[in-house]
Write an enzyme that holds these catalytic residues in place. Structure first.
Site, short mmCIF file in Angstrom:
data_model
loop_
_atom_site.label_atom_id
_atom_site.label_comp_id
_atom_site.label_asym_id
_atom_site.label_seq_id
_atom_site.Cartn_x
_atom_site.Cartn_y
_atom_site.Cartn_z
N ASP A 184 9.36 -19.19 -3.42
CA ASP A 184 9.61 -17.94 -2.74
C ASP A 184 10.36 -16.94 -3.16
OD1 ASP A 184 9.55 -16.15 -0.30
OD2 ASP A 184 8.46 -18.13 0.48
N ASN A 213 -5.75 0.00 -7.33
CA ASN A 213 -6.27 -0.83 -8.73
C ASN A 213 -7.55 -1.60 -8.75
OD1 ASN A 213 -3.08 -1.74 -10.34
ND2 ASN A 213 -3.51 -0.22 -9.34
N ARG A 250 -10.11 7.38 -2.44
CA ARG A 250 -9.03 6.56 -2.95
C ARG A 250 -9.08 6.96 -4.34
NH1 ARG A 250 -8.09 6.10 1.66
NH2 ARG A 250 -7.53 4.20 2.68
N LYS A 279 6.19 -1.59 2.61
CA LYS A 279 6.30 -1.25 1.38
C LYS A 279 7.58 -0.18 1.17
CE LYS A 279 4.78 -2.39 -2.11
NZ LYS A 279 5.31 -3.72 -2.88
N HIS A 311 -6.58 4.41 9.63
CA HIS A 311 -7.33 4.38 8.35
C HIS A 311 -6.75 5.66 7.81
CE1 HIS A 311 -11.05 3.25 5.87
NE2 HIS A 311 -9.91 3.40 5.15
N TYR A 364 1.63 -2.54 6.48
CA TYR A 364 1.72 -2.58 5.15
C TYR A 364 2.51 -1.66 4.42
CZ TYR A 364 0.60 -2.26 0.12
OH TYR A 364 0.52 -2.35 -1.22
N THR A 388 3.50 1.67 -3.81
CA THR A 388 2.10 2.13 -3.71
C THR A 388 2.24 3.39 -3.14
OG1 THR A 388 0.46 1.77 -2.09
CG2 THR A 388 2.40 1.08 -1.48
N ASP A 389 1.06 4.29 -3.46
CA ASP A 389 1.16 5.52 -3.16
C ASP A 389 0.77 5.55 -1.44
OD1 ASP A 389 -1.64 4.52 -2.90
OD2 ASP A 389 -2.49 5.91 -3.93
N GLU A 390 0.34 4.39 -0.78
CA GLU A 390 0.45 4.34 0.66
C GLU A 390 1.77 4.78 1.30
OE1 GLU A 390 -2.08 1.50 2.39
OE2 GLU A 390 -3.47 1.23 0.83
N ASP A 398 6.24 -17.46 -8.26
CA ASP A 398 5.02 -16.97 -7.46
C ASP A 398 4.85 -18.05 -6.34
OD1 ASP A 398 2.34 -15.10 -7.59
OD2 ASP A 398 2.46 -16.57 -6.17
P1 NAD Z 1 -1.89 -9.71 -4.73
O1 NAD Z 1 -1.74 -9.87 -2.86
O2 NAD Z 1 -3.20 -9.72 -5.34
O3 NAD Z 1 -0.87 -10.71 -5.27
C1 NAD Z 1 0.64 -10.87 -4.48
C2 NAD Z 1 1.28 -12.20 -5.37
O4 NAD Z 1 2.51 -12.05 -4.70
C3 NAD Z 1 0.43 -13.43 -5.15
O5 NAD Z 1 0.33 -13.87 -6.34
C4 NAD Z 1 1.44 -14.14 -3.93
O6 NAD Z 1 1.16 -15.57 -4.04
C5 NAD Z 1 2.49 -13.66 -4.37
N1 NAD Z 1 3.47 -13.75 -3.24
C6 NAD Z 1 3.30 -13.34 -1.99
N2 NAD Z 1 4.39 -13.27 -1.03
C7 NAD Z 1 5.38 -14.24 -2.04
C8 NAD Z 1 6.59 -14.62 -1.67
N3 NAD Z 1 7.19 -14.84 -0.55
N4 NAD Z 1 7.07 -15.36 -2.90
C9 NAD Z 1 6.50 -15.19 -3.89
N5 NAD Z 1 5.43 -14.85 -4.26
C10 NAD Z 1 4.82 -14.25 -3.24
O7 NAD Z 1 -1.16 -8.14 -4.69
P2 NAD Z 1 -1.71 -7.15 -5.89
O8 NAD Z 1 -2.81 -6.30 -5.38
O9 NAD Z 1 -1.64 -8.01 -7.25
O10 NAD Z 1 -0.29 -6.31 -5.65
C11 NAD Z 1 0.93 -6.67 -6.29
C12 NAD Z 1 1.91 -5.56 -6.00
O11 NAD Z 1 1.38 -4.08 -6.48
C13 NAD Z 1 2.28 -5.41 -4.51
O12 NAD Z 1 3.65 -5.30 -4.36
C14 NAD Z 1 1.33 -4.18 -4.18
O13 NAD Z 1 2.24 -3.65 -3.08
C15 NAD Z 1 1.60 -3.30 -5.39
N6 NAD Z 1 0.43 -2.43 -5.35
C16 NAD Z 1 -0.90 -2.87 -5.18
C17 NAD Z 1 -1.92 -2.00 -5.66
C18 NAD Z 1 -3.38 -2.49 -5.71
O14 NAD Z 1 -4.38 -1.53 -5.54
N7 NAD Z 1 -3.54 -3.73 -5.32
C19 NAD Z 1 -1.65 -0.67 -5.79
C20 NAD Z 1 -0.43 -0.13 -5.70
C21 NAD Z 1 0.64 -1.03 -5.61
O1 DAU Z 2 -3.47 2.74 -2.71
C1 DAU Z 2 -2.81 1.49 -3.06
C2 DAU Z 2 -3.36 0.44 -2.29
O2 DAU Z 2 -4.61 0.02 -2.38
C3 DAU Z 2 -2.28 -0.80 -2.43
O3 DAU Z 2 -1.16 -0.61 -1.95
C4 DAU Z 2 -2.89 -1.88 -1.65
O4 DAU Z 2 -2.07 -3.28 -1.85
C5 DAU Z 2 -4.33 -2.19 -2.05
O5 DAU Z 2 -4.99 -3.33 -1.20
C6 DAU Z 2 -5.06 -0.76 -1.79
O6 DAU Z 2 -5.08 -0.47 -0.54
P1 DAU Z 2 -6.60 -0.20 0.31
O7 DAU Z 2 -6.38 -0.44 1.74
O8 DAU Z 2 -6.90 1.29 0.02
O9 DAU Z 2 -7.66 -0.88 -0.58
P2 DAU Z 2 -8.98 -1.83 0.01
O10 DAU Z 2 -9.79 -2.36 -1.19
O11 DAU Z 2 -8.86 -2.52 1.32
O12 DAU Z 2 -9.78 -0.53 0.58
C7 DAU Z 2 -10.33 0.23 0.05
C8 DAU Z 2 -10.90 1.33 0.91
O13 DAU Z 2 -12.19 0.80 1.21
C9 DAU Z 2 -9.99 1.61 1.91
O14 DAU Z 2 -10.51 2.98 2.52
C10 DAU Z 2 -10.96 0.78 3.06
C11 DAU Z 2 -12.17 0.68 2.59
N1 DAU Z 2 -12.86 -0.53 2.86
C12 DAU Z 2 -12.48 -1.76 2.40
C13 DAU Z 2 -12.89 -3.04 2.75
C14 DAU Z 2 -12.29 -4.17 2.42
C15 DAU Z 2 -14.43 -0.64 3.45
O15 DAU Z 2 -14.85 0.37 3.70
N2 DAU Z 2 -14.67 -1.82 3.67
C16 DAU Z 2 -14.13 -2.96 3.38
O16 DAU Z 2 -14.89 -4.12 3.64
#
Ligand code: NAD
Ligand code: DAU
Length: 377
Positions: A71, A200, A234, A174, A318, A170, A144-146, A45
């Protein structure tokens, strides 16, 4: 099929987990070390703003774990780790993950998510295929589903064959990385799997994302920013349920297949925010120390957290609705989420209440600086 009764195809012994100090990655490390204590796990990480060494404090004495700060773009480092640690399984979480940041500064997303994934693939190919070091290898890509874009209210949920239509930088980065993973299988024969998961929530989520942001802002009496009309939908999944799905795919998923993971749990943003407000209002009524711990919270002066709800300018591009059809992973691998939203959100609230030091350090530090320089929140 039940989760225990299916063909085993890959037995991970030595794992390289990229991004293991982030939100989902650190939860995966906790889950994996508990579930598979006889395996070895190396976390790689870079500790960007989203990575946090403290996310792994609970397991830092575990002898099966090694943490490497570095990295994924550093191919020499990755290749060295693959050889020295006899890695047979890469679980690739590392990414830039926040959609809002990708709108304000896409370059880092292309660099880490596309070029970084490609660096990992190149290193894996050299060690596992060119040098024939591991016949039994697996590159699992966490996506991701995005990548599928957005749904209309009555559209069917995303399946693995839904055409890609990413809308944010983003999501586009992906999607590109998903295609690179696929290409390394088709062209070179690398053993790969990909999972595309919905939103998540749970412990250790960086408080720039909706759920932890809302919790922290309520406790500090700050506005709860709702983008646009708040009716975007979502499909929320508890983080451990995502990681159990990844575990199943790594061990039993078919080579070069993609699996959607989701909770069948669609919520409009405004309804999630109202639910968290109601749960925290009740918490203030039932626990007398809350008012002392969080003197700026609206409940202290007899108000509801809902008074903090503030509609703000919508996110550019959005996506209106995401929903996952998880029938492939359910049918093939016996997957189903264990946590209901009711229990998962309560656990999550409890975690943030018990780990104030963790999120306050973030809110007081670099995150606040980023918010001020990019936009007012
Ligand atoms: P996060 O942003 O919390 O964590 C990302 C981690 O990657 C961090 O620890 C960061 O330090 C590390 N990182 C970033 N760039 C790096 C690099 N160049 N080399 C090494 N490490 C690096 O992200 P998350 O929410 O835990 O998501 C993890 C994965 O899951 C991502 O690939 C994201 O696209 C995917 N994902 C996230 C969600 C969600 O809801 N959060 C849903 C579906 C998929
Ligand atoms: O669907 C999976 C994705 O979910 C992952 O791939 C991304 O890494 C993760 O960040 C997440 O993306 P979203 O954009 O859906 O998550 P976020 O928590 O940023 O926003 C959730 C929803 O809430 C979205 O419709 C935007 C809205 N939102 C978000 C923030 C931060 C607001 O209305 N106000 C806010 O301040």
């Amino acid at each position: 099929m039940t989760e225990t009764a299916k063909n085993s195809e890959h037995k991970p012994c030595n794992l390289l987990v990229t991004g293991g100090a982030g939100f989902i990655g650190s939860n995966f490390v906790h889950y994996w070390l508990k579930t598979w204590p006889d395996t070895r796990l190396i976390v790689l990480d870079a500790l960007t703003y989203a990575g946090n060494r403290n996310n792994l404090t609970e397991v830092e004495d575990n002898k099966s774990l090694r943490f490497v700060q570095g990295d994924i773009l550093d191919e020499t480092l990755v290749e060295g780790l693959l050889r020295d640690e006899a890695i047979d399984t890469i679980v690739h979480f590392a990414a830039e993950s926040h959609v809002d940041r990708s709108i304000h500064g896409p370059d880092a997303f292309l660099q880490t998510n596309i070029i970084g994934t490609h660096s990992l693939l190149k290193a894996a190919k050299r060690v596992w295929l060119d040098d024939q070091i591991k016949d039994n290898h697996r590159f699992h890509h966490v996506s991701t589903d995005e990548v599928y874009g957005t749904l209309k209210p009555n559209d069917p949920a995303f399946t693995e064959t839904t055409p890609y239509a990413p809308n944010s930088p983003y999501a586009a980065s992906k999607a590109s990385s998903d295609f690179l993973v696929r290409a390394y299988h088709e062209t070179y024969g690398l053993n790969v799997t990909t999972s595309n998961c919905s939103n998540n929530y749970g412990s250790y989520q960086f408080p720039e994302k909706l759920i932890p942001l809302v919790i922290a802002n309520i406790l500090d009496g700050k506005p709860l920013p709702i983008y646009g009309d708040g009716q975007q939908i979502r499909d929320w999944l508890y983080v451990d349920d995502h990681n159990r799905g990844i575990d199943l795919v790594i061990r039993h998923g078919r080579n070069n297949e993609t699996y959607n993971i989701g909770g069948n749990n669609e919520w409009a943003n405004i309804d999630i925010v109202k639910l968290i407000c109601e749960l925290l209002d009740k918490q203030f009524q039932s626990a007398s120390d809350m008012a002392i711990r969080f003197p700026n919270a609206p409940q202290v002066t007899g108000k509801s957290a809902k008074d903090l709800i503030t509609f703000v300018k919508d996110r550019a591009g959005h996506d209106r609705r995401y929903a996952i059809d998880a029938s492939k992973i359910t049918g093939e691998l016996g997957y189903s989420p264990k946590e209901s939203f009711e229990t998962g959100i309560r656990k999550t609230l409890q975690w943030y209440l018990e780990n104030e030091t963790w999120w306050r350090a973030i809110m007081d530090g670099s995150y606040q600086h980023w918010l001020k320089t990019n936009y007012n929140k």
